[in-house]
Write an enzyme that holds these catalytic residues in place. Structure first.
Site, PDB file in Angstrom:
ATOM      1  N   LYS A 103     -40.862 -43.605 -13.207  1.00 33.81           N
ATOM      2  CA  LYS A 103     -40.967 -42.163 -13.478  1.00 33.81           C
ATOM      3  C   LYS A 103     -42.428 -41.697 -13.466  1.00 33.81           C
ATOM      4  O   LYS A 103     -42.907 -41.061 -14.401  1.00 33.81           O
ATOM      5  CB  LYS A 103     -40.273 -41.805 -14.792  1.00 33.81           C
ATOM      6  CG  LYS A 103     -38.775 -42.100 -14.738  1.00 33.81           C
ATOM      7  CD  LYS A 103     -37.996 -41.465 -15.855  1.00 33.81           C
ATOM      8  CE  LYS A 103     -36.525 -41.764 -15.763  1.00 33.81           C
ATOM      9  NZ  LYS A 103     -36.154 -43.181 -15.890  1.00 33.81           N
TER      10      LYS A 103
HETATM   11  P1  OMP Z   1     -28.039 -47.255 -19.444  1.00 33.89           P
HETATM   12  O1  OMP Z   1     -27.782 -45.974 -20.175  1.00 33.89           O
HETATM   13  O2  OMP Z   1     -28.270 -48.407 -20.359  1.00 33.89           O
HETATM   14  O3  OMP Z   1     -27.013 -47.551 -18.381  1.00 33.89           O
HETATM   15  O4  OMP Z   1     -29.457 -47.085 -18.709  1.00 33.89           O
HETATM   16  C1  OMP Z   1     -29.764 -46.019 -17.871  1.00 33.89           C
HETATM   17  C2  OMP Z   1     -31.048 -46.283 -17.099  1.00 33.89           C
HETATM   18  O5  OMP Z   1     -31.249 -45.229 -16.159  1.00 33.89           O
HETATM   19  C3  OMP Z   1     -32.304 -46.308 -17.964  1.00 33.89           C
HETATM   20  O6  OMP Z   1     -33.249 -47.197 -17.369  1.00 33.89           O
HETATM   21  C4  OMP Z   1     -32.827 -44.898 -17.883  1.00 33.89           C
HETATM   22  O7  OMP Z   1     -34.222 -44.816 -18.060  1.00 33.89           O
HETATM   23  C5  OMP Z   1     -32.453 -44.509 -16.459  1.00 33.89           C
HETATM   24  N1  OMP Z   1     -32.208 -43.069 -16.247  1.00 33.89           N
HETATM   25  C6  OMP Z   1     -31.361 -42.370 -17.075  1.00 33.89           C
HETATM   26  O8  OMP Z   1     -30.707 -42.931 -17.969  1.00 33.89           O
HETATM   27  N2  OMP Z   1     -31.239 -41.023 -16.911  1.00 33.89           N
HETATM   28  C7  OMP Z   1     -31.858 -40.333 -15.932  1.00 33.89           C
HETATM   29  O9  OMP Z   1     -31.661 -39.138 -15.813  1.00 33.89           O
HETATM   30  C8  OMP Z   1     -32.702 -41.031 -15.056  1.00 33.89           C
HETATM   31  C9  OMP Z   1     -32.809 -42.407 -15.169  1.00 33.89           C
HETATM   32  C10 OMP Z   1     -33.462 -43.107 -14.056  1.00 33.89           C
HETATM   33  O10 OMP Z   1     -34.397 -42.537 -13.489  1.00 33.89           O
HETATM   34  O11 OMP Z   1     -32.996 -44.153 -13.642  1.00 33.89           O
END
Ligand code: OMP
Length: 272
Positions: free
Chosen positions: A96
């Site tokens: 990010k």
């Molecule tokens: P879980 O919720 O554990 O499946 O993780 C989600 C992953 O996606 C994390 O690494 C977050 O930082 C990332 N993420 C989001 O959850 N929301 C977003 O809007 C964007 C991201 C990302 O850019 O991957």
């Protein structure tokens, strides 16, 4: 080989649009691993997860935060994790980034040249010059945050600007800036209506990275249906915690495989 070619080849071979997030937060690892290895347990954990799931994914996505939190050792583990992943599987560095041009250039060099990641997440709110240095790497992919999965996404991304929400302007810019065909967008699974709108704006050739399934409770079926293109592809469904932490005992890798397998199949059923 471009990111898109690599992604499509693995997705076809593994019949999978599941991306596993290697968000291997040290305190959440199985205690027997932490006791045996200390912070290096993160590398052993990643090794076991990758070995157990490499035939079930289209990509892996380590979020750099969980490596940076361990200091220099964490960065070394990140580098070594990169080497554990079979070369044909694309790796999306969830970093990010977003900064002025010369700083963005340094970020891009670190992530694409030193770590040799295939793709990176970038926050595009500083505008084109903050994104451009990443786009110069035409074989890599830069995923721009468009409509994030968190509750606070509404604070700014849905503000009405010139008659439409800000996130739609960002999606339009992503399409305009995609002259090298190396941009993707990020839209949360928790916003299925917005996913459908963004897919319409960006067209059929752009990958959408969709986090928010599992721990964040996004609706998998709606998220998949609304994010795939006309050929039922290019929706990269990321799941982190609910796969990698499916079990905290000795069987953790087996449990992760089981969780990944059922998610892969569920994604494929929703695509069909
Ligand atoms: P879980 O919720 O554990 O499946 O993780 C989600 C992953 O996606 C994390 O690494 C977050 O930082 C990332 N993420 C989001 O959850 N929301 C977003 O809007 C964007 C991201 C990302 O850019 O991957």
């Amino acid at each position: 080989m471009s990111f898109l070619e690599k992604l499509r080849a693995v997705a076809r071979r593994n019949n999978s649009w599941l991306c596993i997030g290697l968000d291997s937060e040290f305190p959440r690892l199985p205690s027997f691993l932490r006791e045996r290895h200390g912070p290096s347990a993160v590398l052993e954990f990643n090794r076991a997860i990758i070995e157990a799931t490499a035939d079930l994914v289209c990509a892996y996505k380590p979020n750099l935060a969980f490596y940076e939190m361990l200091g220099p050792l964490g960065l070394e583990i990140l580098y070594k994790t990169r080497e554990l992943i079979p070369q044909e599987i694309p790796i999306i560095a969830d970093a990010k980034r977003g900064d002025i041009e010369n700083t963005a250039r340094a970020y891009a060099k670190a992530l694409f040249e030193y770590y040799r990641f295939d793709a990176v997440t970038v926050n595009p709110l500083m505008g084109f010059d903050s994104v451009a240095p990443f786009l110069e790497y035409s074989e890599k992919c830069t995923f721009l945050l468009v409509r994030t999965s968190n509750p606070g996404a509404r604070d700014f991304q849905e503000l009405n600007c010139d008659g439409k929400p800000l996130y739609q302007h960002v999606a339009e810019k992503a399409r305009q800036w995609n002259t090298r065909k190396n941009i993707g967008v990020v839209v949360g699974a928790t916003a299925p209506n917005e996913l459908a709108i963004v897919r319409r704006i960006v067209g059929d050739e752009m990958p959408i990275l969709v986090p928010g399934i599992g721990a964040q409770a996004g609706d998998l079926e709606r998220a998949v249906k609304n994010s795939v293109n006309a050929h039922k592809e290019l929706a990269i469904i990321n799941v982190s915690r609910s796969v990698i932490f499916a079990s905290s005992s000795e069987d953790f890798a087996h449990a992760a495989r089981h969780a990944a397998l059922s998610l892969r199949d569920e994604i494929n059923r929703a695509r069909a």
